[in-house]
Scaffold this motif. Sequence first.
Motif, PDB file in Angstrom:
ATOM      1  N   PRO A  66       0.591  -1.659  -0.094  1.00 21.38           N
ATOM      2  CA  PRO A  66      -0.240   0.501   0.030  1.00 21.38           C
ATOM      3  C   PRO A  66       0.848   1.039   0.142  1.00 21.38           C
ATOM      4  CG  PRO A  66      -0.645  -1.164   1.812  1.00 21.38           C
ATOM      5  CD  PRO A  66       0.938  -2.081   0.848  1.00 21.38           C
ATOM      6  N   ILE A  67       0.165   2.824  -0.367  1.00 26.47           N
ATOM      7  CA  ILE A  67       1.110   3.649  -0.546  1.00 26.47           C
ATOM      8  C   ILE A  67       0.194   4.555   0.376  1.00 26.47           C
ATOM      9  CG2 ILE A  67       1.488   6.094  -1.822  1.00 26.47           C
ATOM     10  CD1 ILE A  67       1.626   3.960  -4.352  1.00 26.47           C
ATOM     11  N   PRO A  68       1.900   4.512   0.997  1.00 28.84           N
ATOM     12  CA  PRO A  68       0.392   5.895   2.749  1.00 28.84           C
ATOM     13  C   PRO A  68       0.079   7.289   1.810  1.00 28.84           C
ATOM     14  CG  PRO A  68       3.307   4.893   2.906  1.00 28.84           C
ATOM     15  CD  PRO A  68       2.349   4.451   1.463  1.00 28.84           C
ATOM     16  N   THR A  69      -0.800   7.372   2.647  1.00 33.17           N
ATOM     17  CA  THR A  69      -0.733   9.339   2.915  1.00 33.17           C
ATOM     18  C   THR A  69       0.027   9.726   3.094  1.00 33.17           C
ATOM     19  OG1 THR A  69      -2.333   8.589   4.193  1.00 33.17           O
ATOM     20  CG2 THR A  69      -3.230   7.902   1.772  1.00 33.17           C
ATOM     21  N   SER A  70      -0.180  10.628   3.091  1.00 34.18           N
ATOM     22  CA  SER A  70       0.830  12.188   4.361  1.00 34.18           C
ATOM     23  C   SER A  70       0.278  11.706   5.500  1.00 34.18           C
ATOM     24  CB  SER A  70       0.443  13.425   3.337  1.00 34.18           C
ATOM     25  OG  SER A  70      -0.863  13.698   4.173  1.00 34.18           O
ATOM     26  N   ALA A  95       3.105   6.991  11.000  1.00 30.41           N
ATOM     27  CA  ALA A  95       4.110   6.467  11.751  1.00 30.41           C
ATOM     28  C   ALA A  95       5.498   7.316  11.812  1.00 30.41           C
ATOM     29  CB  ALA A  95       4.719   5.826  10.126  1.00 30.41           C
ATOM     30  N   VAL A  96       5.555   8.101  11.970  1.00 23.25           N
ATOM     31  CA  VAL A  96       6.291   8.830  13.036  1.00 23.25           C
ATOM     32  C   VAL A  96       6.145   9.139  14.285  1.00 23.25           C
ATOM     33  CG1 VAL A  96       8.149  11.485  13.016  1.00 23.25           C
ATOM     34  CG2 VAL A  96       6.950  10.787  10.725  1.00 23.25           C
ATOM     35  N   ASP A  97       5.447   9.343  14.224  1.00 21.72           N
ATOM     36  CA  ASP A  97       4.696   8.804  15.900  1.00 21.72           C
ATOM     37  C   ASP A  97       5.099   8.104  16.716  1.00 21.72           C
ATOM     38  OD1 ASP A  97       3.441  11.759  15.674  1.00 21.72           O
ATOM     39  OD2 ASP A  97       1.245  11.346  15.758  1.00 21.72           O
ATOM     40  N   GLN A 124       9.345   4.131   6.698  1.00 22.53           N
ATOM     41  CA  GLN A 124       8.590   4.291   5.148  1.00 22.53           C
ATOM     42  C   GLN A 124       7.779   2.556   5.529  1.00 22.53           C
ATOM     43  OE1 GLN A 124      11.243   4.383   1.857  1.00 22.53           O
ATOM     44  NE2 GLN A 124      10.525   5.985   1.778  1.00 22.53           N
ATOM     45  N   ILE A 125       8.676   1.916   6.573  1.00 30.27           N
ATOM     46  CA  ILE A 125       7.568   0.097   6.458  1.00 30.27           C
ATOM     47  C   ILE A 125       6.675   1.030   7.943  1.00 30.27           C
ATOM     48  CG2 ILE A 125       8.605  -1.982   7.921  1.00 30.27           C
ATOM     49  CD1 ILE A 125       8.662  -1.458   4.336  1.00 30.27           C
ATOM     50  N   LEU A 126       6.782   1.525   8.575  1.00 31.30           N
ATOM     51  CA  LEU A 126       5.999   1.503   9.572  1.00 31.30           C
ATOM     52  C   LEU A 126       4.855   2.698   8.619  1.00 31.30           C
ATOM     53  CD1 LEU A 126       7.931   2.836  12.647  1.00 31.30           C
ATOM     54  CD2 LEU A 126       7.512   0.982  12.043  1.00 31.30           C
ATOM     55  N   ALA A 127       4.885   3.545   8.260  1.00 29.46           N
ATOM     56  CA  ALA A 127       3.911   3.956   7.191  1.00 29.46           C
ATOM     57  C   ALA A 127       3.303   3.222   6.672  1.00 29.46           C
ATOM     58  CB  ALA A 127       4.446   4.742   6.435  1.00 29.46           C
ATOM     59  N   VAL A 128       3.758   1.907   5.607  1.00 29.05           N
ATOM     60  CA  VAL A 128       3.110   0.898   5.007  1.00 29.05           C
ATOM     61  C   VAL A 128       1.976  -0.123   6.299  1.00 29.05           C
ATOM     62  CG1 VAL A 128       3.731  -1.238   4.025  1.00 29.05           C
ATOM     63  CG2 VAL A 128       4.817   0.615   2.719  1.00 29.05           C
ATOM     64  N   GLY A 129       2.593  -0.459   7.015  1.00 32.28           N
ATOM     65  CA  GLY A 129       1.787  -0.668   8.482  1.00 32.28           C
ATOM     66  C   GLY A 129       0.622  -0.337   8.970  1.00 32.28           C
ATOM     67  N   VAL A 130       0.858   0.978   8.596  1.00 33.27           N
ATOM     68  CA  VAL A 130      -0.306   1.835   9.255  1.00 33.27           C
ATOM     69  C   VAL A 130      -1.285   2.272   8.639  1.00 33.27           C
ATOM     70  CG1 VAL A 130      -0.863   4.529   9.732  1.00 33.27           C
ATOM     71  CG2 VAL A 130       1.141   3.628  11.123  1.00 33.27           C
ATOM     72  N   ALA A 131      -0.828   2.218   6.856  1.00 31.15           N
ATOM     73  CA  ALA A 131      -1.617   2.139   5.795  1.00 31.15           C
ATOM     74  C   ALA A 131      -2.410   1.049   5.361  1.00 31.15           C
ATOM     75  CB  ALA A 131      -0.870   2.046   4.627  1.00 31.15           C
ATOM     76  N   GLY A 132      -2.185  -0.095   6.350  1.00 29.21           N
ATOM     77  CA  GLY A 132      -2.876  -1.409   6.223  1.00 29.21           C
ATOM     78  C   GLY A 132      -2.570  -2.812   5.733  1.00 29.21           C
ATOM     79  N   ALA A 133      -0.780  -2.807   5.443  1.00 29.79           N
ATOM     80  CA  ALA A 133      -0.026  -4.150   4.866  1.00 29.79           C
ATOM     81  C   ALA A 133      -0.048  -4.492   7.026  1.00 29.79           C
ATOM     82  CB  ALA A 133       1.168  -3.487   4.803  1.00 29.79           C
ATOM     83  N   SER A 134       0.217  -6.165   6.467  1.00 34.32           N
ATOM     84  CA  SER A 134       0.248  -7.344   7.564  1.00 34.32           C
ATOM     85  C   SER A 134       1.591  -7.061   7.464  1.00 34.32           C
ATOM     86  CB  SER A 134      -0.372  -8.210   7.177  1.00 34.32           C
ATOM     87  OG  SER A 134       0.686  -9.046   6.215  1.00 34.32           O
ATOM     88  N   GLY A 135       2.067  -7.633   8.609  1.00 32.83           N
ATOM     89  CA  GLY A 135       3.371  -7.617   9.451  1.00 32.83           C
ATOM     90  C   GLY A 135       3.587  -7.977  10.724  1.00 32.83           C
ATOM     91  N   PHE A 179       1.481  -5.570  12.421  1.00 35.75           N
ATOM     92  CA  PHE A 179       0.631  -5.057  12.065  1.00 35.75           C
ATOM     93  C   PHE A 179      -0.942  -5.537  11.677  1.00 35.75           C
ATOM     94  CE2 PHE A 179       4.322  -2.936   9.620  1.00 35.75           C
ATOM     95  CZ  PHE A 179       5.227  -2.888  10.697  1.00 35.75           C
ATOM     96  N   GLN A 180      -1.844  -4.788  12.058  1.00 34.12           N
ATOM     97  CA  GLN A 180      -3.321  -5.629  11.999  1.00 34.12           C
ATOM     98  C   GLN A 180      -4.190  -3.929  12.105  1.00 34.12           C
ATOM     99  OE1 GLN A 180      -4.943  -7.166  15.482  1.00 34.12           O
ATOM    100  NE2 GLN A 180      -5.610  -9.001  14.558  1.00 34.12           N
ATOM    101  N   ASP A 181      -4.077  -3.875  10.742  1.00 35.23           N
ATOM    102  CA  ASP A 181      -5.485  -3.176  10.130  1.00 35.23           C
ATOM    103  C   ASP A 181      -4.958  -1.800  10.585  1.00 35.23           C
ATOM    104  OD1 ASP A 181      -7.794  -4.797   9.134  1.00 35.23           O
ATOM    105  OD2 ASP A 181      -8.178  -5.132  11.883  1.00 35.23           O
ATOM    106  N   GLY A 182      -4.112  -0.937  10.143  1.00 38.56           N
ATOM    107  CA  GLY A 182      -3.064  -0.585  10.526  1.00 38.56           C
ATOM    108  C   GLY A 182      -2.723   0.311  12.194  1.00 38.56           C
ATOM    109  N   SER A 183      -3.241  -0.759  12.371  1.00 30.69           N
ATOM    110  CA  SER A 183      -2.540  -0.776  14.247  1.00 30.69           C
ATOM    111  C   SER A 183      -1.267  -1.907  14.354  1.00 30.69           C
ATOM    112  CB  SER A 183      -3.361  -1.126  15.047  1.00 30.69           C
ATOM    113  OG  SER A 183      -4.151   0.408  14.531  1.00 30.69           O
ATOM    114  N   PHE A 184      -0.701  -1.373  15.046  1.00 29.37           N
ATOM    115  CA  PHE A 184       0.669  -2.116  16.081  1.00 29.37           C
ATOM    116  C   PHE A 184      -0.173  -2.813  17.195  1.00 29.37           C
ATOM    117  CE2 PHE A 184       1.613   1.362  13.486  1.00 29.37           C
ATOM    118  CZ  PHE A 184       2.836   0.499  12.744  1.00 29.37           C
TER     119      PHE A 184
END
Length: 140
Positions: free
Chosen positions: A6-10, A16-18, A70-81, A99-104
Amino acid sequence: MGILLPIPTSKERERAVDVFSSLLEKSGSGIHTLTAHAEGMGGRVVEQFHFAQDPSALISCEEMLLPFVQILAVGVAGASGGMILRTWGHQDTVRAWAFQDGSFMPLTKGELMHSFRYNSETGEVEDLPGNTEYLDAPAL
């Protein structure tokens, strides 16, 4: 052919920075390695971030920072991992999140120990490495 993620939004990149800031805060003093992976069509992407910190300083490899976040942002965007925090010392400690539904989602000590013991390639349960303490992960 590459791996489709997934491509993360801003807004997702800001989250992800938080999350990354929270990880630094909750990791405490010591020498640490963060390893995160995201699953996508065509495979898995893995990134690491090595750092050492004490209450007054953070020492890290800056080249590793952007790919890791960037990998954290992909996780926030909904990727599993997932993500693992290993703190190196006389006795290493390990904590992990899925990573689950955009949450950690923090893993408990039991969930973490099970995942480290289960060999997904062979299906067998293996002995855990010595000198490692598995801990419940804090919420991020």
